[in-house]
Design an enzyme around this catalytic site. Structure first.
Site, short mmCIF file in Angstrom:
data_model
loop_
_atom_site.label_atom_id
_atom_site.label_comp_id
_atom_site.label_asym_id
_atom_site.label_seq_id
_atom_site.Cartn_x
_atom_site.Cartn_y
_atom_site.Cartn_z
N ASP A 314 0.85 -1.19 0.00
CA ASP A 314 0.00 0.00 0.00
C ASP A 314 0.89 1.24 0.00
O ASP A 314 2.07 1.18 0.38
CB ASP A 314 -0.89 -0.03 1.24
CG ASP A 314 -1.76 1.21 1.35
OD1 ASP A 314 -2.37 1.58 0.34
OD2 ASP A 314 -1.79 1.82 2.43
N ASP A 522 -1.87 -0.87 6.02
CA ASP A 522 -2.09 -0.36 7.38
C ASP A 522 -3.52 0.05 7.65
O ASP A 522 -3.84 0.46 8.77
CB ASP A 522 -1.17 0.83 7.66
CG ASP A 522 -1.63 2.09 6.93
OD1 ASP A 522 -2.22 1.96 5.84
OD2 ASP A 522 -1.39 3.19 7.46
N ASP A 526 -7.19 -2.31 3.60
CA ASP A 526 -6.16 -3.28 3.20
C ASP A 526 -6.46 -4.69 3.72
O ASP A 526 -5.81 -5.65 3.29
CB ASP A 526 -4.79 -2.85 3.74
CG ASP A 526 -4.32 -1.53 3.14
OD1 ASP A 526 -4.53 -1.34 1.93
OD2 ASP A 526 -3.78 -0.70 3.89
#
Length: 634
Positions: A314, A522, A526
């Site tokens: 990410d 995080d 996700d």
């Protein structure tokens, strides 16, 4: 030596079992020395029988649960020794078995040290302010809004915010960082850290049961009870090894005509290296990773960590700081940079948007004095307008501002940093300027990605819900292999599946051994991708609970370079585990051969096997010593 029950009571029982084997053996040797062989035999039998009985019960319990372990070889050795009139050999095997269990518990306790230390430091109570009084309460009773006094040396009982002054806290138990951290008023302070400065008051933000430290303790307890696929080697090969051992023992007895050779083979055959070395090495690896601020939830996750070949990561909060920062201000004629920022930040005090917060923070860093806004109207995610210091101010996207003021924001945008978000500002119907905000790559991101590539990661893809141009900019700056922006949570799952398909296409069968796909994120968005990956890694224990729950690995410290260290620890732990198994089993097989040929007596064979056990366990404990690429002790 498998199937040992855990807990304080089990530890005491096993110690008594060890004493029950050792004391009769010592008494029997004394009786032999004074010329009473018959009484000595009774003593040796007395030292063997209890251990054999307990072992048979353990085996029966394991069979009921559908498990078949190699402890059956130890039981056969003791029973055969008693049947063949070799009680001394049986007593030595019993002592070696009971002692091996104690040795295993000691080794695993040493290997678990860093993980169990986390649990042992869990705060039990807190001093809560109730009016003018301080009342000691259970930590679990703390609720958001409570104020607690944290004294020097106390463990912070719940996640909270420092009310006033400064605090000096030691976060080494959470992050592996040796240096204390100084926190200012208003700073978020994690539970589990230790106050190494003066006393301070903390406003509780989350219940103790939902705190950072409570989550870590739950993860540690889950990790301690797990088994990796490699740790099941003993179960996988138990029947085969047993068949080979029995065949060699029977063959040696038949060909030599000496049944004692069968006994000698059996006492050497117990494959303790296979049973002990792997769990000790893996637990040591989990402990080493925890010491460096990386909580690996299971032995299986540690094994996967050693075989990562592709990474999907990410952007926001992972490769970048997760918050926009002012990169450049371009004022229109008649305005200054500070004036443009002051107008925008003053109005944005009334907005909860992340960009508004970034503008307000930037103005405070510059020491600007903000005016209170009035008559504010906001169109969520588009723009905001209102009165600031008697002036009509508009802040928002270029189109939003251009429709309400004279001037072309596009004329000021040329050459702004690639991937930045642009906010236009107008005052009294005239364009005042534009502000570029960017969430740039973290300083440690390039080094971390380089370390991951050096450690065997061959494909790195960026998957983000952010704007496509911002994602592309970060990916190109960091030299990533692929990228996708403006993704929904389900789209990130697709990126994980694409990375796995690419690994299979590029490497075929090899991908099964070294092509694990790791996802690092995080946020709540996700969580689906973390669950879909072969190995999910959540950034920070203070991140979204959903991510930490589904992830296999949790970074307790907000540092990406620790992930590369954890991979190095995992690879070394598995290498040492395999080394211990192969050398230990090799030595055991050599000893069995010597016993079959008559070069080892039963008692000598038992002593040789115990020496092998000690050697492989000490070798497995080498994982606790930092290796190359693992970082220095924290």
């Amino acid at each position: 030596m498998s199937g040992v029950s855990q807990g304080p009571g089990a530890s005491r029982d096993r110690f008594l079992l060890l004493a029950g084997a050792l004391l009769p053996l010592a008494a029997g040797l004394v009786l032999l020395a004074i010329g009473w062989p018959r009484e000595a035999g009774w003593a040796f039998t007395l030292g063997t029988a209890p251990v054999l009985a307990v072992l048979l019960l353990d085996i029966a319990h394991a069979l009921k649960e559908g498990r078949f372990g190699l402890d059956v070889l130890a039981a056969l050795s003791m029973a055969t020794a008693l049947a063949f009139g070799e009680p001394l050999a049986g007593n030595v095997v019993a002592l070696m078995y009971a002692g091996g269990q104690q040795l295993e518990r000691f080794a695993e306790g040493r290997a678990r040290r860093e993980m169990t230390a986390l649990v042992a430091r869990a705060p039990r109570s807190a001093l809560r302010r109730e009016g003018d009084a301080l009342v000691e309460v259970e930590a679990d009773a703390l609720l958001p809004g409570d104020t607690v006094l944290v004294r020097h040396g106390d463990t912070i009982p719940a996640d909270g915010r420092l009310r006033a002054g400064t605090a000096l806290i030691d976060q080494s138990s959470l992050t592996g960082e040796a240096e204390p951290v100084r926190c200012a008023a208003g700073t978020d302070v994690p539970s589990g850290a230790i106050n190494v400065g003066g006393a301070f008051e903390l406003r509780v933000e989350r219940p103790a049961a939902e705190s950072t430290y409570a989550a870590i303790v739950r993860l540690v307890e889950a990790a301690a009870g797990s088994r990796a696929p490699i740790a099941r080697l003993a179960d996988r090969y138990a029947l085969g090894f047993l068949a080979v051992s029995l065949a060699l023992a029977i063959g040696a007895a038949v060909l030599s005509g000496d049944p004692r050779r069968a006994l000698a083979v059996l006492v050497v055959a117990t494959p303790c290296p296979l049973i002990l070395a792997v769990p000790v090495a893996l637990m040591a690896g989990l402990s080493r990773a925890a010491k460096r601020g990386v909580l690996v939830k299971s032995g299986g996750a540690l094994e996967k960590l050693a075989r990562v070949g592709a990474l999907v990561i990410d952007k926001t909060g992972t490769l970048t700081h997760g918050r926009a920062q002012v990169a450049e201000i371009r004022p229109a004629p008649g305005f200054t940079c500070d004036e443009v920022l002051c107008l925008a930040a003053s109005l944005d005090q009334a907005s909860g948007h992340v960009v508004a917060a970034a503008l307000v923070e930037a103005s405070r860093v510059r020491g600007l004095v903000l005016s209170p806004p009035a008559d504010v109207e906001e169109e969520g995610g588009i723009g905001i307008r209102g009165i600031v210091g008697g002036r009509n101010v508009v802040v928002g996207g270029s189109g939003f501002v251009a429709a309400r003021a004279a001037g072309d924001p596009a004329a000021l945008r040329a050459g702004l940093p690639a991937g930045s978000a642009v906010v236009a500002v107008a005052a009294d119907g005239r364009l005042a300027g534009v502000i570029a905000l960017a969430d740039g790559p973290r300083q440690d991101a390039p080094a971390m990605l380089a370390a991951l590539r050096a450690g065997g990661v061959r494909h790195i893809a960026l998957a983000s819900g952010d704007r496509a141009e911002a994602v592309e900019h970060v990916a190109r700056v960091l030299g990533l292999d692929a990228w996708d922006g403006e993704l929904q949570p389900g789209d990130k799952v697709g990126c994980v599946l694409s990375a796995r398909a690419r690994m299979v296409a590029d490497e075929g069968a090899r991908a099964a051994d070294s092509g694990m796909v790791m996802m690092v994120g995080d946020g709540v968005n996700d969580a689906p991708a973390l669950a879909a990956a072969d190995l999910g890694v959540a950034m920070g224990a203070r991140g979204a609970a959903a991510s930490a729950e589904v992830a296999d690995v949790v970074l307790l410290v907000d540092r990406l370079d620790r992930l590369a260290e954890a991979m190095a620890i995992a690879r070394r732990a598995l290498a040492i585990a395999r080394q211990s198994v192969f050398w230990g089993i090799g030595l055991s097989i050599a000893g069995m051969g010597a016993a079959a040929l008559g070069y080892l007596e039963p008692v000598q064979g038992a002593l040789l096997q115990e020496a092998i056990d000690v050697a492989v366990i000490l070798n497995a404990l080498r994982v606790l010593v930092p290796g190359r690429g693992e970082g220095a002790p924290a």
